[in-house]
Design a protein around this motif. Sequence first.
Motif, mmCIF file in Angstrom:
data_model
loop_
_atom_site.group_PDB
_atom_site.id
_atom_site.type_symbol
_atom_site.label_atom_id
_atom_site.label_comp_id
_atom_site.label_asym_id
_atom_site.label_seq_id
_atom_site.Cartn_x
_atom_site.Cartn_y
_atom_site.Cartn_z
ATOM 1 N N ALA A 40 0.849 -1.151 0.038
ATOM 2 C CA ALA A 40 0.072 -0.090 -0.060
ATOM 3 C C ALA A 40 0.835 1.412 0.133
ATOM 4 O O ALA A 40 0.675 2.229 -0.543
ATOM 5 C CB ALA A 40 -0.930 0.026 1.338
ATOM 6 N N ARG A 41 2.235 1.402 0.807
ATOM 7 C CA ARG A 41 2.831 2.407 0.816
ATOM 8 C C ARG A 41 3.553 2.729 -0.521
ATOM 9 O O ARG A 41 3.880 3.750 -0.748
ATOM 10 C CB ARG A 41 3.787 2.174 2.015
ATOM 11 C CG ARG A 41 4.742 3.538 2.264
ATOM 12 C CD ARG A 41 5.408 3.170 3.521
ATOM 13 N NE ARG A 41 6.372 2.078 3.647
ATOM 14 C CZ ARG A 41 7.068 1.977 4.483
ATOM 15 N NH1 ARG A 41 7.517 2.870 5.362
ATOM 16 N NH2 ARG A 41 7.800 0.813 4.385
ATOM 17 N N SER A 42 3.882 1.513 -1.010
ATOM 18 C CA SER A 42 4.665 1.875 -2.422
ATOM 19 C C SER A 42 3.612 2.394 -3.586
ATOM 20 O O SER A 42 3.949 3.201 -4.398
ATOM 21 C CB SER A 42 5.382 0.629 -2.813
ATOM 22 O OG SER A 42 4.523 -0.476 -3.133
ATOM 23 N N LEU A 43 2.336 1.680 -3.417
ATOM 24 C CA LEU A 43 1.397 2.326 -4.513
ATOM 25 C C LEU A 43 1.100 3.729 -4.116
ATOM 26 O O LEU A 43 0.938 4.478 -5.163
ATOM 27 C CB LEU A 43 0.265 1.287 -4.244
ATOM 28 C CG LEU A 43 0.340 -0.129 -4.719
ATOM 29 C CD1 LEU A 43 -0.947 -0.817 -4.568
ATOM 30 C CD2 LEU A 43 0.924 -0.070 -6.417
ATOM 31 N N LEU A 44 1.041 4.174 -2.843
ATOM 32 C CA LEU A 44 1.012 5.331 -2.582
ATOM 33 C C LEU A 44 2.020 6.321 -2.974
ATOM 34 O O LEU A 44 1.662 7.323 -3.711
ATOM 35 C CB LEU A 44 0.505 5.630 -0.968
ATOM 36 C CG LEU A 44 0.405 6.964 -0.581
ATOM 37 C CD1 LEU A 44 -0.900 7.601 -1.460
ATOM 38 C CD2 LEU A 44 0.456 7.053 0.811
ATOM 39 N N LEU A 45 3.171 5.961 -2.830
ATOM 40 C CA LEU A 45 4.200 6.705 -3.429
ATOM 41 C C LEU A 45 4.081 6.931 -4.983
ATOM 42 O O LEU A 45 4.329 8.118 -5.192
ATOM 43 C CB LEU A 45 5.490 6.027 -3.012
ATOM 44 C CG LEU A 45 6.036 6.360 -1.795
ATOM 45 C CD1 LEU A 45 7.165 5.271 -1.175
ATOM 46 C CD2 LEU A 45 6.580 7.767 -1.630
ATOM 47 N N LYS A 46 3.707 6.082 -5.690
ATOM 48 C CA LYS A 46 3.629 6.071 -7.007
ATOM 49 C C LYS A 46 2.798 7.265 -7.393
ATOM 50 O O LYS A 46 2.749 8.131 -8.041
ATOM 51 C CB LYS A 46 3.456 4.946 -7.711
ATOM 52 C CG LYS A 46 4.852 4.001 -7.721
ATOM 53 C CD LYS A 46 4.382 2.540 -8.453
ATOM 54 C CE LYS A 46 5.660 1.588 -8.387
ATOM 55 N NZ LYS A 46 5.333 0.481 -8.940
ATOM 56 N N LYS A 47 1.279 7.065 -6.865
ATOM 57 C CA LYS A 47 0.484 8.124 -6.668
ATOM 58 C C LYS A 47 0.738 9.266 -6.651
ATOM 59 O O LYS A 47 0.550 10.363 -7.327
ATOM 60 C CB LYS A 47 -0.877 7.530 -6.099
ATOM 61 C CG LYS A 47 -2.133 8.431 -6.494
ATOM 62 C CD LYS A 47 -3.203 7.791 -5.642
ATOM 63 C CE LYS A 47 -4.598 8.553 -5.712
ATOM 64 N NZ LYS A 47 -5.831 8.082 -5.199
ATOM 65 N N LEU A 48 1.439 9.542 -5.338
ATOM 66 C CA LEU A 48 1.759 10.816 -5.068
ATOM 67 C C LEU A 48 3.000 11.567 -5.890
ATOM 68 O O LEU A 48 2.709 12.584 -6.339
ATOM 69 C CB LEU A 48 2.443 10.861 -3.620
ATOM 70 C CG LEU A 48 1.460 10.589 -2.399
ATOM 71 C CD1 LEU A 48 2.654 10.571 -1.198
ATOM 72 C CD2 LEU A 48 0.597 11.750 -2.161
ATOM 73 N N ALA A 49 3.923 10.553 -6.395
ATOM 74 C CA ALA A 49 4.866 11.345 -7.344
ATOM 75 C C ALA A 49 4.239 11.953 -8.374
ATOM 76 O O ALA A 49 4.407 12.780 -9.024
ATOM 77 C CB ALA A 49 5.694 10.124 -7.752
ATOM 78 N N ALA A 50 3.143 11.133 -9.126
ATOM 79 C CA ALA A 50 2.280 11.539 -10.125
ATOM 80 C C ALA A 50 1.552 12.908 -10.155
ATOM 81 O O ALA A 50 1.695 13.710 -10.839
ATOM 82 C CB ALA A 50 1.727 10.495 -10.614
ATOM 83 N N VAL A 51 0.893 12.731 -8.802
ATOM 84 C CA VAL A 51 0.295 14.004 -8.231
ATOM 85 C C VAL A 51 1.252 15.123 -8.446
ATOM 86 O O VAL A 51 0.776 16.494 -8.772
ATOM 87 C CB VAL A 51 -0.555 13.623 -7.039
ATOM 88 C CG1 VAL A 51 -1.038 14.956 -6.323
ATOM 89 C CG2 VAL A 51 -1.683 13.094 -7.357
ATOM 90 N N PHE A 52 2.359 15.080 -7.605
ATOM 91 C CA PHE A 52 3.108 16.072 -7.304
ATOM 92 C C PHE A 52 3.774 16.699 -8.611
ATOM 93 O O PHE A 52 3.723 18.069 -8.926
ATOM 94 C CB PHE A 52 4.335 15.971 -6.469
ATOM 95 C CG PHE A 52 3.954 15.540 -4.984
ATOM 96 C CD1 PHE A 52 2.690 15.946 -4.383
ATOM 97 C CD2 PHE A 52 4.800 15.225 -4.013
ATOM 98 C CE1 PHE A 52 2.313 15.773 -3.142
ATOM 99 C CE2 PHE A 52 4.567 14.681 -2.693
ATOM 100 C CZ PHE A 52 3.299 15.138 -2.474
ATOM 101 N N ASP A 53 4.355 15.735 -9.560
ATOM 102 C CA ASP A 53 4.755 15.990 -10.894
ATOM 103 C C ASP A 53 3.663 17.095 -11.705
ATOM 104 O O ASP A 53 3.939 18.021 -12.122
ATOM 105 C CB ASP A 53 5.080 14.836 -11.802
ATOM 106 C CG ASP A 53 6.461 14.470 -11.403
ATOM 107 O OD1 ASP A 53 7.350 15.102 -11.061
ATOM 108 O OD2 ASP A 53 6.618 13.264 -11.232
ATOM 109 N N ASP A 54 2.342 16.608 -11.609
ATOM 110 C CA ASP A 54 1.490 17.145 -12.343
ATOM 111 C C ASP A 54 1.053 18.574 -11.648
ATOM 112 O O ASP A 54 0.497 19.385 -12.496
ATOM 113 C CB ASP A 54 0.129 16.291 -12.312
ATOM 114 C CG ASP A 54 0.129 15.163 -13.140
ATOM 115 O OD1 ASP A 54 1.018 15.033 -14.016
ATOM 116 O OD2 ASP A 54 -0.675 14.186 -12.895
#
Length: 314
Positions: free
Chosen positions: A166-180
């Motif tokens: 769950a933590r690794s999946l959240l990290l990928k989502k956060l990275a995409a959100v931050f980049d966007d």
Amino acid sequence: MLKLLMVGAGGIGGYYAARLLESGHRVILTARGDHLHALASHGLKVYYEGRELIHRPEALSHQQLAAGFHPDDFDVIIIALKSTATVLVTKELGTWLRQGRVPVLSLQNGVDNEPLLADVIGTERIIGGLAVRIGGHIARPGVVEAEGVAEIVMGEWPAVGKPGSARSLLLKKLAAVFDDSGIPTTLSDNIRYELWRKLVINNGVNPLSALTGLDTRSLTHHPELSRIVYGMMAETVEASRADDVNLTQKDLHEMFELISSFNAIKTSMLIDREKGRPLELDSIAGAVLKRCTSLGIDAPYTSTIATLLKQQAS
């Protein structure tokens, strides 16, 4: 849309919150005193390299937060406080945080914040992080000024867990959100290494800038002071062995070249000193000295500058 809690709305937290709000995410801020009153009454204004970002997020005290929300109301909790406030926030919000399972991302100076947070809520909920190449401060209550590329590096702390967690999946989502949202973001498989590399820079310039009143470029391009910067950075590289991070001469060279290439930036410790606020000396120079002592090695540059700064600031 993500729902984010930004604990600390100063130069770092305020800037990142503004970028995320601009992209349509819900961000709730916590603050104190006059800054909290201004945020609640007039909203958040951020000046960033010629841009003006104005938003009206919900701004709360820690007491209001705990009374009105459950930790799991948020997708992630971001702590962007000075490291001098980490212990205090664990006391004020520790019981509240333990009620939930939401991951907590630290964007703070030093290498000791994640262990402090992990002691309160558990290692499995901690995301290590650092704000890179950003300068920011509260210009006046409710108003933040920021500059720089303002990148984020983050990763599972203390090490990467199981793929697909769950933590690794959240990290990928956060990275995409931050980049966007205009926040360049990198995911690290070794966040402790990245935190120590930043500490190399922080220990090299923060205490010395607060002592001398000089910006980063003045320090790194001065014929004598640059040697002190390099010496303090080298002592930080040595100190990393105490945490089994084991930075190398290559890391030292890269970090010195990096800080030497920066524009003239007023360090956060210099700004804090000018404004009469507590200095992050224990979490920067203190972290280095504590580890050098445990290794049985001297750190004369860091020890001398830290001692002089304490004497001058007392």
